[in-house]
Design a protein around this motif. Structure first.
Motif, mmCIF file in Angstrom:
data_model
loop_
_atom_site.group_PDB
_atom_site.id
_atom_site.type_symbol
_atom_site.label_atom_id
_atom_site.label_comp_id
_atom_site.label_asym_id
_atom_site.label_seq_id
_atom_site.Cartn_x
_atom_site.Cartn_y
_atom_site.Cartn_z
ATOM 1 N N UNK A 64 0.825 -1.201 0.000
ATOM 2 C CA UNK A 64 0.000 0.000 0.000
ATOM 3 C C UNK A 64 0.867 1.261 0.000
ATOM 4 N N UNK A 65 2.124 1.143 0.454
ATOM 5 C CA UNK A 65 2.986 2.320 0.506
ATOM 6 C C UNK A 65 3.282 2.870 -0.882
ATOM 7 N N UNK A 66 3.283 1.988 -1.900
ATOM 8 C CA UNK A 66 3.547 2.439 -3.263
ATOM 9 C C UNK A 66 2.443 3.384 -3.744
ATOM 10 N N UNK A 67 1.197 3.072 -3.405
ATOM 11 C CA UNK A 67 0.074 3.939 -3.752
ATOM 12 C C UNK A 67 0.075 5.178 -2.865
ATOM 13 N N UNK A 68 0.411 4.989 -1.598
ATOM 14 C CA UNK A 68 0.401 6.106 -0.650
ATOM 15 C C UNK A 68 1.346 7.215 -1.096
ATOM 16 N N UNK A 80 -7.295 11.508 -7.390
ATOM 17 C CA UNK A 80 -6.294 10.684 -6.707
ATOM 18 C C UNK A 80 -6.711 10.354 -5.271
ATOM 19 N N UNK A 81 -7.385 11.289 -4.621
ATOM 20 C CA UNK A 81 -7.857 11.015 -3.268
ATOM 21 C C UNK A 81 -8.874 9.893 -3.241
ATOM 22 N N UNK A 82 -9.762 9.870 -4.225
ATOM 23 C CA UNK A 82 -10.766 8.814 -4.305
ATOM 24 C C UNK A 82 -10.118 7.460 -4.587
ATOM 25 N N UNK A 83 -9.198 7.436 -5.552
ATOM 26 C CA UNK A 83 -8.524 6.179 -5.881
ATOM 27 C C UNK A 83 -7.730 5.656 -4.685
ATOM 28 N N UNK A 84 -7.034 6.560 -3.995
ATOM 29 C CA UNK A 84 -6.265 6.157 -2.820
ATOM 30 C C UNK A 84 -7.175 5.508 -1.784
ATOM 31 N N UNK A 85 -8.343 6.083 -1.560
ATOM 32 C CA UNK A 85 -9.241 5.564 -0.538
ATOM 33 C C UNK A 85 -9.838 4.217 -0.924
ATOM 34 N N UNK A 86 -10.053 3.985 -2.206
ATOM 35 C CA UNK A 86 -10.542 2.667 -2.629
ATOM 36 C C UNK A 86 -9.472 1.606 -2.376
ATOM 37 N N UNK A 87 -8.227 1.916 -2.722
ATOM 38 C CA UNK A 87 -7.137 0.971 -2.448
ATOM 39 C C UNK A 87 -6.957 0.773 -0.943
ATOM 40 N N UNK A 88 -7.092 1.834 -0.181
ATOM 41 C CA UNK A 88 -6.942 1.729 1.264
ATOM 42 C C UNK A 88 -8.023 0.830 1.851
ATOM 43 N N UNK A 89 -9.265 0.994 1.372
ATOM 44 C CA UNK A 89 -10.358 0.146 1.848
ATOM 45 C C UNK A 89 -10.099 -1.318 1.497
ATOM 46 N N UNK A 132 -13.880 -10.547 -2.071
ATOM 47 C CA UNK A 132 -14.346 -10.540 -3.454
ATOM 48 C C UNK A 132 -15.082 -9.245 -3.766
ATOM 49 N N UNK A 133 -15.849 -8.746 -2.800
ATOM 50 C CA UNK A 133 -16.560 -7.491 -3.007
ATOM 51 C C UNK A 133 -15.580 -6.340 -3.213
ATOM 52 N N UNK A 134 -14.522 -6.292 -2.411
ATOM 53 C CA UNK A 134 -13.520 -5.236 -2.560
ATOM 54 C C UNK A 134 -12.918 -5.256 -3.956
ATOM 55 N N UNK A 135 -12.640 -6.438 -4.481
ATOM 56 C CA UNK A 135 -12.081 -6.543 -5.828
ATOM 57 C C UNK A 135 -13.104 -6.109 -6.884
ATOM 58 N N UNK A 136 -14.384 -6.452 -6.662
ATOM 59 C CA UNK A 136 -15.411 -6.062 -7.626
ATOM 60 C C UNK A 136 -15.592 -4.548 -7.653
ATOM 61 N N UNK A 137 -15.512 -3.931 -6.483
ATOM 62 C CA UNK A 137 -15.635 -2.468 -6.430
ATOM 63 C C UNK A 137 -14.481 -1.822 -7.184
ATOM 64 N N UNK A 138 -13.264 -2.296 -6.949
ATOM 65 C CA UNK A 138 -12.109 -1.718 -7.637
ATOM 66 C C UNK A 138 -12.173 -2.008 -9.130
ATOM 67 N N UNK A 196 -16.940 6.830 4.073
ATOM 68 C CA UNK A 196 -18.177 6.728 3.294
ATOM 69 C C UNK A 196 -18.617 8.102 2.797
ATOM 70 N N UNK A 197 -18.536 9.114 3.661
ATOM 71 C CA UNK A 197 -18.914 10.471 3.260
ATOM 72 C C UNK A 197 -18.011 10.980 2.130
ATOM 73 N N UNK A 198 -16.734 10.654 2.206
ATOM 74 C CA UNK A 198 -15.796 11.097 1.173
ATOM 75 C C UNK A 198 -16.074 10.395 -0.155
ATOM 76 N N UNK A 199 -16.377 9.102 -0.116
ATOM 77 C CA UNK A 199 -16.734 8.390 -1.343
ATOM 78 C C UNK A 199 -17.989 8.997 -1.966
ATOM 79 N N UNK A 200 -18.973 9.300 -1.132
ATOM 80 C CA UNK A 200 -20.228 9.866 -1.625
ATOM 81 C C UNK A 200 -19.992 11.227 -2.271
#
Length: 212
Positions: A64-68, A80-89, A132-138, A196-200
């Motif tokens: 995760x440090x590579x994305x961070x 980039x903030x949204x993508x970072x948070x999806x990877x973090x989740x 599996x859900x995390x992978x489907x979301x990404x 969740x608020x940030x994703x929304x």
């Protein structure tokens, strides 16, 4: 080559809360915006399944440090903030699939919203199902409706947050041997609610073509 391989970096206890709850810098790095935009537009224009899968599992190999390094300091309301948070989740889920699935299941029991339906997880959701859900979301971030993917992530976070809050109440009443446990669970619930608020917010900006 072996020298090109980086061992995945695990998130130490408390680092998830620090990443999600930290203040965003006033000035965002143009490199973060350029790389996020380039990666997303390139893959969405030509969603080669092999490339998409490599992006989904990128942090499994590189950590995760590579994305961070690229995106973690970007505004929560940015691409980039949204993508970072999806990877973090996704990393949070993969590092504690049992704990997250337990919280998700509890959340479905105490939450009276449609979030569990929006998230799209199997019910009951065990460790395998939440991973599996995390992978489907990404996957949806790169190949589907970007706003819908973020809304699914937000819904998932809200359900898990409700679960952690409920588990914190249980721990507060019954787990005298671990007095810090209720606080830890409550903090995690609060951070997930914030996430969740940030994703929304990002989903709304994307729909207005205003997520830079």
């Amino acid at each position: 080559m072996a020298s090109d391989y980086h061992r995945p970096t695990r998130i130490p206890p408390g680092m998830f809360e620090g990443f999600v709850g930290g203040d965003d810098p006033a000035t965002l790095s143009r490199v973060a915006h350029d790389t996020a935009s380039a990666i997303l537009s390139r893959v969405r224009e030509d969603p080669d399944p092999v490339i998409v899968q490599r992006l989904i599992t990128y942090t499994d190999e590189h950590g995760i440090d590579a994305i961070a390094e690229l995106w973690s300091q970007s505004s929560a309301k940015s691409l980039p903030g949204a993508l970072w948070r999806v990877y973090l989740l996704r990393t949070l889920i993969r590092q504690d699939p049992l704990g997250v699935s337990h919280a998700f299941q509890r959340g479905t029991e105490v939450s009276h919203t449609i979030d569990q339906v929006v998230a799209g997880a199997a019910i009951p959701a065990g460790p395998t199902e939440v991973q599996e859900l995390a992978d489907r979301i990404l996957h949806g971030v790169f190949t589907g409706d970007f706003a819908v993917a973020l809304e699914r992530a937000a819904a998932f976070c809200r359900v898990v947050a409700a679960g952690f809050a409920s588990l914190a109440d249980d721990a507060d009443a019954a787990d005298a041997a671990h007095p810090d446990r209720p606080t830890e669970l409550t903090q995690r619930a609060l951070r997930l609610t914030q996430l969740a608020d940030e994703f929304t917010s990002c989903a709304r900006l994307w729909r207005r073509d205003a997520l830079d």
